[in-house]
Design an enzyme around this catalytic site. Structure first.
Site, PDB file in Angstrom:
ATOM      1  N   ASP A  22       0.818  -1.214   0.000  1.00  0.00           N
ATOM      2  CA  ASP A  22       0.000   0.000   0.000  1.00  0.00           C
ATOM      3  C   ASP A  22       0.855   1.269   0.000  1.00  0.00           C
ATOM      4  O   ASP A  22       1.940   1.293   0.580  1.00  0.00           O
ATOM      5  CB  ASP A  22      -0.907  -0.020   1.240  1.00  0.00           C
ATOM      6  CG  ASP A  22      -2.051   0.959   1.116  1.00  0.00           C
ATOM      7  OD1 ASP A  22      -2.290   1.473   0.008  1.00  0.00           O
ATOM      8  OD2 ASP A  22      -2.707   1.219   2.140  1.00  0.00           O
ATOM      9  N   HIS A  39       2.697   2.980  -9.023  1.00  0.00           N
ATOM     10  CA  HIS A  39       2.560   1.523  -9.203  1.00  0.00           C
ATOM     11  C   HIS A  39       3.798   0.942  -9.886  1.00  0.00           C
ATOM     12  O   HIS A  39       4.202  -0.177  -9.569  1.00  0.00           O
ATOM     13  CB  HIS A  39       1.290   1.198  -9.991  1.00  0.00           C
ATOM     14  CG  HIS A  39       0.030   1.605  -9.280  1.00  0.00           C
ATOM     15  ND1 HIS A  39      -0.188   1.311  -7.941  1.00  0.00           N
ATOM     16  CD2 HIS A  39      -1.062   2.293  -9.690  1.00  0.00           C
ATOM     17  CE1 HIS A  39      -1.366   1.794  -7.575  1.00  0.00           C
ATOM     18  NE2 HIS A  39      -1.909   2.410  -8.618  1.00  0.00           N
ATOM     19  N   THR A  68     -10.641  -7.230  -5.292  1.00  0.00           N
ATOM     20  CA  THR A  68     -11.936  -7.266  -5.993  1.00  0.00           C
ATOM     21  C   THR A  68     -12.564  -5.863  -6.002  1.00  0.00           C
ATOM     22  O   THR A  68     -13.409  -5.569  -6.835  1.00  0.00           O
ATOM     23  CB  THR A  68     -12.914  -8.255  -5.306  1.00  0.00           C
ATOM     24  OG1 THR A  68     -12.831  -8.073  -3.884  1.00  0.00           O
ATOM     25  CG2 THR A  68     -12.585  -9.693  -5.626  1.00  0.00           C
ATOM     26  N   TRP A  71     -11.392  -2.516  -8.915  1.00  0.00           N
ATOM     27  CA  TRP A  71     -11.994  -2.179 -10.213  1.00  0.00           C
ATOM     28  C   TRP A  71     -12.694  -0.832 -10.156  1.00  0.00           C
ATOM     29  O   TRP A  71     -12.976  -0.227 -11.193  1.00  0.00           O
ATOM     30  CB  TRP A  71     -13.013  -3.249 -10.639  1.00  0.00           C
ATOM     31  CG  TRP A  71     -12.440  -4.620 -10.825  1.00  0.00           C
ATOM     32  CD1 TRP A  71     -12.579  -5.670  -9.964  1.00  0.00           C
ATOM     33  CD2 TRP A  71     -11.636  -5.103 -11.922  1.00  0.00           C
ATOM     34  NE1 TRP A  71     -11.917  -6.776 -10.459  1.00  0.00           N
ATOM     35  CE2 TRP A  71     -11.332  -6.459 -11.667  1.00  0.00           C
ATOM     36  CE3 TRP A  71     -11.147  -4.521 -13.096  1.00  0.00           C
ATOM     37  CZ2 TRP A  71     -10.564  -7.235 -12.534  1.00  0.00           C
ATOM     38  CZ3 TRP A  71     -10.390  -5.306 -13.957  1.00  0.00           C
ATOM     39  CH2 TRP A  71     -10.100  -6.647 -13.673  1.00  0.00           C
ATOM     40  N   LEU A 132      11.359 -20.013  -2.828  1.00  0.00           N
ATOM     41  CA  LEU A 132      10.180 -19.309  -2.295  1.00  0.00           C
ATOM     42  C   LEU A 132       8.915 -19.662  -3.072  1.00  0.00           C
ATOM     43  O   LEU A 132       8.937 -19.730  -4.304  1.00  0.00           O
ATOM     44  CB  LEU A 132      10.427 -17.797  -2.417  1.00  0.00           C
ATOM     45  CG  LEU A 132       9.264 -16.885  -2.048  1.00  0.00           C
ATOM     46  CD1 LEU A 132       9.068 -16.849  -0.528  1.00  0.00           C
ATOM     47  CD2 LEU A 132       9.493 -15.477  -2.585  1.00  0.00           C
ATOM     48  N   ARG A 191      -5.555  -1.531   8.645  1.00  0.00           N
ATOM     49  CA  ARG A 191      -6.707  -2.406   8.401  1.00  0.00           C
ATOM     50  C   ARG A 191      -6.290  -3.545   7.484  1.00  0.00           C
ATOM     51  O   ARG A 191      -5.232  -3.501   6.847  1.00  0.00           O
ATOM     52  CB  ARG A 191      -7.891  -1.626   7.831  1.00  0.00           C
ATOM     53  CG  ARG A 191      -7.558  -0.834   6.614  1.00  0.00           C
ATOM     54  CD  ARG A 191      -8.761  -0.063   6.071  1.00  0.00           C
ATOM     55  NE  ARG A 191      -8.304   0.768   4.970  1.00  0.00           N
ATOM     56  CZ  ARG A 191      -7.951   2.040   5.091  1.00  0.00           C
ATOM     57  NH1 ARG A 191      -8.045   2.666   6.228  1.00  0.00           N
ATOM     58  NH2 ARG A 191      -7.501   2.716   4.034  1.00  0.00           N
ATOM     59  N   GLU A 204       0.245 -12.517  13.218  1.00  0.00           N
ATOM     60  CA  GLU A 204       0.787 -11.316  13.853  1.00  0.00           C
ATOM     61  C   GLU A 204       0.798 -10.219  12.784  1.00  0.00           C
ATOM     62  O   GLU A 204       0.913 -10.513  11.587  1.00  0.00           O
ATOM     63  CB  GLU A 204       2.226 -11.574  14.326  1.00  0.00           C
ATOM     64  CG  GLU A 204       2.335 -12.615  15.408  1.00  0.00           C
ATOM     65  CD  GLU A 204       1.742 -12.145  16.737  1.00  0.00           C
ATOM     66  OE1 GLU A 204       1.846 -10.947  17.042  1.00  0.00           O
ATOM     67  OE2 GLU A 204       1.167 -12.994  17.447  1.00  0.00           O
TER      68      GLU A 204
HETATM   69  C1  FPP Z   1      -2.110   0.061  -3.209  1.00  0.00           C
HETATM   70  O1  FPP Z   1      -1.588   1.378  -3.194  1.00  0.00           O
HETATM   71  C2  FPP Z   1      -1.584  -0.643  -4.357  1.00  0.00           C
HETATM   72  C3  FPP Z   1      -2.308  -1.234  -5.339  1.00  0.00           C
HETATM   73  C4  FPP Z   1      -3.786  -1.224  -5.349  1.00  0.00           C
HETATM   74  C5  FPP Z   1      -1.644  -1.886  -6.489  1.00  0.00           C
HETATM   75  C6  FPP Z   1      -0.440  -2.700  -6.121  1.00  0.00           C
HETATM   76  C7  FPP Z   1       0.284  -2.983  -7.353  1.00  0.00           C
HETATM   77  C8  FPP Z   1       1.621  -3.072  -7.470  1.00  0.00           C
HETATM   78  C9  FPP Z   1       2.550  -2.969  -6.331  1.00  0.00           C
HETATM   79  C10 FPP Z   1       2.272  -3.271  -8.803  1.00  0.00           C
HETATM   80  C11 FPP Z   1       1.787  -4.420  -9.624  1.00  0.00           C
HETATM   81  C12 FPP Z   1       2.110  -5.736  -9.082  1.00  0.00           C
HETATM   82  C13 FPP Z   1       2.639  -6.744  -9.792  1.00  0.00           C
HETATM   83  C14 FPP Z   1       2.543  -8.102  -9.241  1.00  0.00           C
HETATM   84  C15 FPP Z   1       3.358  -6.554 -11.061  1.00  0.00           C
HETATM   85  P1  FPP Z   1      -2.576   2.586  -3.457  1.00  0.00           P
HETATM   86  O2  FPP Z   1      -2.650   2.835  -4.916  1.00  0.00           O
HETATM   87  O3  FPP Z   1      -3.889   2.310  -2.806  1.00  0.00           O
HETATM   88  O4  FPP Z   1      -1.823   3.752  -2.743  1.00  0.00           O
HETATM   89  P2  FPP Z   1      -2.503   4.979  -1.972  1.00  0.00           P
HETATM   90  O5  FPP Z   1      -3.235   4.382  -0.797  1.00  0.00           O
HETATM   91  O6  FPP Z   1      -1.336   5.793  -1.570  1.00  0.00           O
HETATM   92  O7  FPP Z   1      -3.418   5.673  -2.937  1.00  0.00           O
END
Ligand code: FPP
Length: 237
Positions: A22, A39, A68, A71, A132, A191, A204
């Site tokens: 996140d 990202h 989910t 989107w 892994l 959360r 944990e």
């Molecule tokens: C949450 O941060 C992150 C996501 C919803 C996307 C996670 C995706 C990646 C780390 C890259 C793609 C993964 C692979 C496997 C190639 P956020 O966008 O909610 O951040 P924010 O809370 O700061 O807005």
């Protein structure tokens, strides 16, 4: 003794770590960049951390890449994450030399056909890897997973009295895997966001303000160090 050797020998590793990646959007915003750039940086961190987990001998790592609920984000952001997934999958050869076994968990049905084919290729190509075990959660939601498990169990015709907790576990995407021992969520949010809600009953947790693209093996080591001081009682004394 090298620092790495000391680290691996002197501390207890969880068997299964799960991470909520996140903070990509906020990382990008801080730099006046589009969310998609966050990202991209997050995907790089994901690869670095997966490789590090493999290096230290972790058994299972499960990362939350797309939920989910994701989107609901603007189409260009969803597209940018799906394109990163494509890039990662096309580049999956890289992980082969690392001996990492990859599995995707979630409802993969709504994904684009080319992504589904690449996923199959990646899973098949790494199925004999002995390092892994890396689970990538895509279009994953814990409630969706439990709902699907219930549907499968009912459809199997099993008598209600024979249903046990193990029956539920056996019908989740993570069937046959140990439950996560340790859940890591960076970015200052506290959360679970519908992540592994059945499996994490006794996990944990470790939270940190660091945003996912800034997360390094040092943060992971700090988290594992803290895990080593936790006393897990599983409801006992
Ligand atoms: C949450 O941060 C992150 C996501 C919803 C996307 C996670 C995706 C990646 C780390 C890259 C793609 C993964 C692979 C496997 C190639 P956020 O966008 O909610 O951040 P924010 O809370 O700061 O807005």
């Amino acid at each position: 003794m090298s620092l790495f050797k000391k680290k691996t020998e002197e501390r207890k590793l969880p068997r299964h770590i799960a991470i909520i990646m996140d903070g990509n959007g906020r990382w990008a915003k801080k730099r006046s960049m589009p969310r998609s750039a966050g990202h991209v940086a997050g995907a790089k961190t994901f690869k670095d951390i997966a490789r590090y987990c493999n290096k230290i001998g972790l058994e299972y790592l499960t990362v939350y890449a797309f939920s989910t609920e994701n989107w609901k984000r603007p189409k260009d952001e969803v597209d940018s994450i799906m394109n990163l997934l494509r890039d990662y999958l096309k580049d999956a050869e890289n992980f082969k030399s690392d001996n990492i076994k990859v599995k995707f968990i979630g409802n993969l049905e709504p994904l684009a056909d080319d992504i589904k084919e690449l996923i199959k290729k990646d899973e098949d190509g790494s199925k004999n890897a002995t390092g892994l075990k890396l689970n990538i959660a895509i279009n994953y939601g814990g409630r969706d997973e439990i709902t699907n498990a219930v549907k499968k169990i009912v459809a199997s015709g099993i008598s209600p009295d024979s249903i046990t907790e193990q029956t539920i576990s056996d019908n989740l995407y993570t069937s046959g895997m140990p439950d996560p021992d340790f859940i890591i969520r960076p970015s200052g949010e506290y959360r679970l966001s519908n992540y592994l809600i059945w499996q994490s009953a006794y996990a944990e947790y470790w939270f940190s303000d660091v945003l996912w693209p800034d997360f390094t093996p040092k943060h992971l080591e700090k988290a594992i160090e803290e895990y080593n001081h936790r006393h897990r009682r599983f409801g006992g004394v």
